[in-house]
Enzyme design. Structure first.
Site, PDB file in Angstrom:
ATOM      1  CG  ASP A  39      -1.747   1.168   1.427  1.00 44.87           C
ATOM      2  OD1 ASP A  39      -1.663   2.126   0.626  1.00 44.87           O
ATOM      3  OD2 ASP A  39      -2.534   1.162   2.402  1.00 44.87           O
ATOM      4  CB  ILE A  40       1.617   3.743  -2.624  1.00 48.04           C
ATOM      5  CG1 ILE A  40       2.870   4.558  -2.976  1.00 48.04           C
ATOM      6  CG2 ILE A  40       0.342   4.578  -2.809  1.00 48.04           C
ATOM      7  CD1 ILE A  40       3.036   4.831  -4.459  1.00 48.04           C
ATOM      8  CG  ASN A  57      -9.122  13.629 -11.121  1.00 49.70           C
ATOM      9  OD1 ASN A  57      -9.153  14.857 -11.013  1.00 49.70           O
ATOM     10  ND2 ASN A  57      -9.604  12.817 -10.193  1.00 49.70           N
ATOM     11  N   GLY A  65      -9.604   4.808  -6.221  1.00 47.22           N
ATOM     12  CA  GLY A  65      -8.331   4.105  -6.337  1.00 47.22           C
ATOM     13  C   GLY A  65      -7.266   4.623  -5.386  1.00 47.22           C
ATOM     14  CG  ASP A  67      -6.648  10.930  -6.454  1.00 44.16           C
ATOM     15  OD1 ASP A  67      -6.085  11.561  -5.540  1.00 44.16           O
ATOM     16  OD2 ASP A  67      -7.309  11.473  -7.366  1.00 44.16           O
ATOM     17  CB  SER A 155      -2.505   4.858 -16.651  1.00 41.67           C
ATOM     18  OG  SER A 155      -2.599   6.256 -16.838  1.00 41.67           O
ATOM     19  N   GLY A 157      -5.301   1.261 -13.282  1.00 43.68           N
ATOM     20  CA  GLY A 157      -6.579   0.991 -12.610  1.00 43.68           C
ATOM     21  C   GLY A 157      -7.726   1.540 -13.447  1.00 43.68           C
ATOM     22  CB  VAL A 158      -9.938   4.440 -12.735  1.00 37.64           C
ATOM     23  CG1 VAL A 158     -11.067   5.207 -13.414  1.00 37.64           C
ATOM     24  CG2 VAL A 158     -10.338   4.054 -11.320  1.00 37.64           C
ATOM     25  CE1 TYR A 159      -8.615   8.526 -15.293  1.00 31.89           C
ATOM     26  CE2 TYR A 159      -6.340   9.239 -15.484  1.00 31.89           C
ATOM     27  CZ  TYR A 159      -7.669   9.517 -15.186  1.00 31.89           C
ATOM     28  OH  TYR A 159      -8.030  10.784 -14.791  1.00 31.89           O
TER      29      TYR A 159
END
Ligand code: AR6
Length: 207
Positions: A39-40, A57, A65, A67, A155, A157-159
């Site tokens: 986990d970052i 974003n 995510g 973010d 990028s 994940g969601v992207y």
């Protein structure tokens, strides 16, 4: 060839390692890459010259995510600091491929470098945009005397960026621009991404 890697404080302790063992790779005479699982938001090295990268974003006011996790862990001051980053166009604080820095607030790392990766299916040049994201994070890090930096898989994940191609872009760009950053880390949440990054690093960094 093997070279000793100095011990590092905090997130992971290594007495010494050979390039390629235990997720350590040599980037240059002065710079190493380490690939970690985890986990970052928990990552730090010295709490003063370290930064984690936030896959954000363009609005830079939080999201899902990594973010979302970074904003939750840093506390509300992070959003206030992001809000103060000037807009370059209405609603855009960080265009795709660029990077901005803030303090880390309640995070163990001292800084957050926010970047915006490409949305894979709609970006005109996803490879170029992803390369710019990694490159500009390293540039901002150097400008701010950051010696230790941790990236997530921007990028992926969601992207929607495909993992293999993302790994190639990420590792080749870091090899090119790490220069005098002492340690570049990846902190990867997902097992499959960790395995792909490790495989690519062995291909690209141990030649
Ligand atoms: N630590 C490390 N990696 C993580 C963590 C974590 N705590 N949480 C998720 N990941 P994503 P993107 C991994 O979606 O694709 C946000 O809503 C995750 O497994 O976080 O660049 C932003 O606001 C994946 O491999 O970022 C943007 O709108 C990687 O982090 C958008 O998502 C990146 O996944 C950005 O999308």
């Amino acid at each position: 060839s093997s070279s000793p890697v100095r011990g590092i404080v905090g997130f992971s302790m290594m007495a010494s390692a050979t390039a390629g063992e235990d997720g350590h790779f040599k980037l240059s005479e002065t710079s190493v890459l380490k690939i970690n699982k985890g986990d970052i938001t928990k990552w730090f090295i010295d709490g003063s010259s370290d930064a984690i990268v936030n896959p954000a974003n363009p609005r830079m006011l939080g999201g899902g995510g990594a973010d979302g996790a970074i904003h939750r862990a840093a506390g509300p001051e992070l959003k206030e600091a992001c809000y103060k980053v000037p807009e370059v166009q209405p609603g855009i604080r960080c265009p795709t491929g660029e990077a901005r820095i803030t303090p880390g607030f309640k995070l163990p790392a001292s800084h957050v470098i926010h970047t915006v990766g490409p949305i894979y299916d709609s970006d005109k040049d996803p490879k170029g945009s992803l390369r710019n994201a990694y490159k500009n994070c390293l540039t901002v890090a150097k400008e701010n005397n950051i010696k230790y930096i941790a990236f997530p898989s921007i990028s992926c994940g969601v992207y929607g960026y495909p993992y293999e191609e993302a790994a190639t872009v990420a590792l080749s760009t870091i090899k090119e621009f790490a220069n005098d950053i002492k340690e570049v880390h990846f902190v990867l949440f997902a097992d499959d991404i960790y395995d792909i990054w490790t495989k690519k690093a062995k291909e690209l960094l141990l030649v």
